[in-house]
Design an enzyme around this catalytic site. Structure first.
Site, PDB file in Angstrom:
ATOM      1  N   ASP A 124       0.844  -1.197   0.000  1.00 15.73           N
ATOM      2  CA  ASP A 124       0.000   0.000   0.000  1.00 15.73           C
ATOM      3  C   ASP A 124       0.879   1.248   0.000  1.00 15.73           C
ATOM      4  O   ASP A 124       1.757   1.396   0.861  1.00 15.73           O
ATOM      5  CB  ASP A 124      -0.869  -0.039   1.272  1.00 15.73           C
ATOM      6  CG  ASP A 124      -2.031   0.935   1.236  1.00 15.73           C
ATOM      7  OD1 ASP A 124      -1.977   1.882   0.434  1.00 15.73           O
ATOM      8  OD2 ASP A 124      -2.982   0.745   2.022  1.00 15.73           O
ATOM      9  N   GLU A 176     -10.115  -7.749   3.763  1.00 16.23           N
ATOM     10  CA  GLU A 176      -8.915  -7.333   4.493  1.00 16.23           C
ATOM     11  C   GLU A 176      -9.096  -7.556   5.992  1.00 16.23           C
ATOM     12  O   GLU A 176     -10.201  -7.415   6.518  1.00 16.23           O
ATOM     13  CB  GLU A 176      -8.677  -5.832   4.214  1.00 16.23           C
ATOM     14  CG  GLU A 176      -7.439  -5.241   4.843  1.00 16.23           C
ATOM     15  CD  GLU A 176      -7.144  -3.823   4.345  1.00 16.23           C
ATOM     16  OE1 GLU A 176      -8.041  -3.170   3.766  1.00 16.23           O
ATOM     17  OE2 GLU A 176      -5.995  -3.367   4.530  1.00 16.23           O
ATOM     18  N   HIS A 224     -12.291  -2.444   1.389  1.00 15.46           N
ATOM     19  CA  HIS A 224     -11.280  -1.866   2.271  1.00 15.46           C
ATOM     20  C   HIS A 224     -11.599  -2.178   3.724  1.00 15.46           C
ATOM     21  O   HIS A 224     -12.689  -1.883   4.197  1.00 15.46           O
ATOM     22  CB  HIS A 224     -11.264  -0.346   2.072  1.00 15.46           C
ATOM     23  CG  HIS A 224     -10.545   0.393   3.157  1.00 15.46           C
ATOM     24  ND1 HIS A 224     -11.178   1.209   4.065  1.00 15.46           N
ATOM     25  CD2 HIS A 224      -9.234   0.408   3.495  1.00 15.46           C
ATOM     26  CE1 HIS A 224     -10.297   1.720   4.898  1.00 15.46           C
ATOM     27  NE2 HIS A 224      -9.112   1.245   4.582  1.00 15.46           N
ATOM     28  N   GLU A 251      -1.303  -0.731  -4.093  1.00 16.67           N
ATOM     29  CA  GLU A 251      -2.539  -0.052  -3.685  1.00 16.67           C
ATOM     30  C   GLU A 251      -2.362   1.458  -3.558  1.00 16.67           C
ATOM     31  O   GLU A 251      -1.363   1.931  -3.006  1.00 16.67           O
ATOM     32  CB  GLU A 251      -2.956  -0.647  -2.336  1.00 16.67           C
ATOM     33  CG  GLU A 251      -4.218  -0.065  -1.735  1.00 16.67           C
ATOM     34  CD  GLU A 251      -4.733  -0.947  -0.603  1.00 16.67           C
ATOM     35  OE1 GLU A 251      -4.645  -2.193  -0.711  1.00 16.67           O
ATOM     36  OE2 GLU A 251      -5.215  -0.393   0.395  1.00 16.67           O
TER      37      GLU A 251
HETATM   38 MG   LIG Z   1      -5.261   1.070   1.787  1.00 17.56          MG
END
Ligand SMILES: [Mg+2]
Length: 389
Positions: free
Chosen positions: A219, A341, A321, A245
């Site tokens: 990320d 996640e 998310h 990401e």
């Molecule tokens: Mg993120």
């Protein structure tokens, strides 16, 4: 048929993202403010206080549904108390479509994205919880599921806290049964070529630790620009990453689209995007391979289903998310969602004192890299009263 007779919103001094948000205030990771030296060291130097808003919707049959969203600046209760509640009070609770559309249209001059949509999301989530409780059915069933009995979760942590610690943390996730894990890039354009080498070393370390058969991703939390991302992707092609990401700020879709032309690494984003219109823009610009809507931001279940349908028709994966009951129910009812996640507490970390009291009573934890839930009515959790001031 039941009529909405009460809409209340309360503020809780806790992060909806759990321990991660508190810990990330001091952990190393690149952020959109990384280009400013005074904000480079920690996210806590610019981030808001971690807080959440909890909405309750009670119908005339006495059923209470709960919904929630992030509320760092305390604006959600203003939006709901001063405006949205009067569009909802007295309406049929099952009219989720009509209520969503009324709230969206009525808030257009100050809404469309951001706080207004987070408030609409929390109300929508509370409506679905209410409907499930009234029907005695889990929300995933009202949404048409389950399409699968359980959902894979990926471990989302792996901050760049030192070579050996990170390798150990990554191996621990494999041992716990996770088949995918996401790390945080430490550096962005403010840190020059040395930062690029360290970003690469972080990815190489995790890949070495877990071997070739585990999905790894990273990320950039909106902290890069196009030229930097292009160079980074060149360096990272060889690590077989599942995705990179949020390389750019959410509005910079041209950079997202250009980057996809430059690299074979899938590009993801969308946790800071709102409504079907925002996601249609991403899809039409061919800006992402994977979208990551958050139902607590993008418009709740009612809008999330439409966003997912757009993505599915365009051949784009939906990987919501962050963790939470909303996304577990969403994924159980949606064949386009391959995983969700989860924020595990790394073996080297302590739970912050402020997080000892759980936010939700009854929230299940994944085991062996998957999450399955009991078929309880509504969302199947209640907010812990002990978290309120
Ligand atoms: Mg993120």
């Amino acid at each position: 048929m039941s009529t909405i007779k009460r809409v209340t919103v309360r503020h809780a001094p806790r992060s909806i993202w759990g321990h991660l948000a508190e810990r990330e205030k001091t952990l190393p990771l690149v952020t959109p403010l990384d280009v400013y030296p005074e904000y480079q060291d920690t996210r806590g130097s610019w981030f808001w206080d971690s807080r959440m808003a909890v909405v309750e919707i009670e119908t005339d049959d006495g059923v209470v549904g709960q919904g929630w969203c992030e509320d760092g600046v305390g604006a959600i209760s203003l939006v709901i108390d001063n405006h949205l509640s009067r569009l909802v009070l007295g309406s049929e609770a099952s009219d989720v479509e009509g209520l969503w559309d009324r709230m969206y249209r009525a808030s257009l001059p100050y809404g469309r994205k951001g706080i207004a949509l987070q408030a609409i999301s929390a109300i929508d989530i509370a409506l679905w919880d209410n409907l499930g409780r009234a029907a005695g059915k889990p929300v995933y069933e009202l949404l048409g599921g389950p399409v699968h009995p359980s959902i894979p979760v990926y471990a989302s942590a792996l901050h760049p806290v030192g070579h050996d610690k990170v390798a150990q943390e990554a191996r621990a996730y494999v041992a716990e049964g996770y088949e995918g894990m996401k790390m945080r890039f430490p550096f962005g354009p403010g840190d020059g070529v040395r930062g690029m080498a360290e970003n690469e070393a972080h990815v190489a370390n995790v890949r070495d630790a877990v071997g070739p058969d585990i999905e790894i991703m990273a990320d950039a939390y909106m902290g890069w620009n196009f030229n930097y991302a292009k160079k980074m992707c060149n360096r990272l092609e060889k690590y077989n990453m599942a995705w990179i990401e949020e390389p750019f700020v959410p509005d910079d879709l041209n950079s997202y689209a250009k980057l996809r032309q430059e690299t074979s690494i899938p590009i993801s984003g969308g946790e800071h995007e709102y409504t079907k219109y925002g996601f249609l823009n991403i899809i039409e610009k061919e800006a992402m391979d994977i979208i990551q809507p958050d139902l607590r931001r993008c418009g709740g279940f009612t809008e999330g289903r439409k966003i997912s349908a757009l993505a599915q028709a365009a051949g784009i994966s939906v990987i919501p998310h962050a963790y939470g009951m909303t996304h577990i129910h969403f994924a159980l009812a949606d064949a386009a969602i391959p995983m969700i996640e989860y924020f595990p507490l790394p073996a080297w970390a302590d739970l912050p004192d402020s997080e000892m009291e759980p936010i939700f009573i009854g929230e299940p934890k994944p085991s062996n890299g998957r999450i399955a839930i009991d078929p309880l009515p509504g969302l199947g959790v209640t907010v812990n009263e002990a978290i309120f001031d």
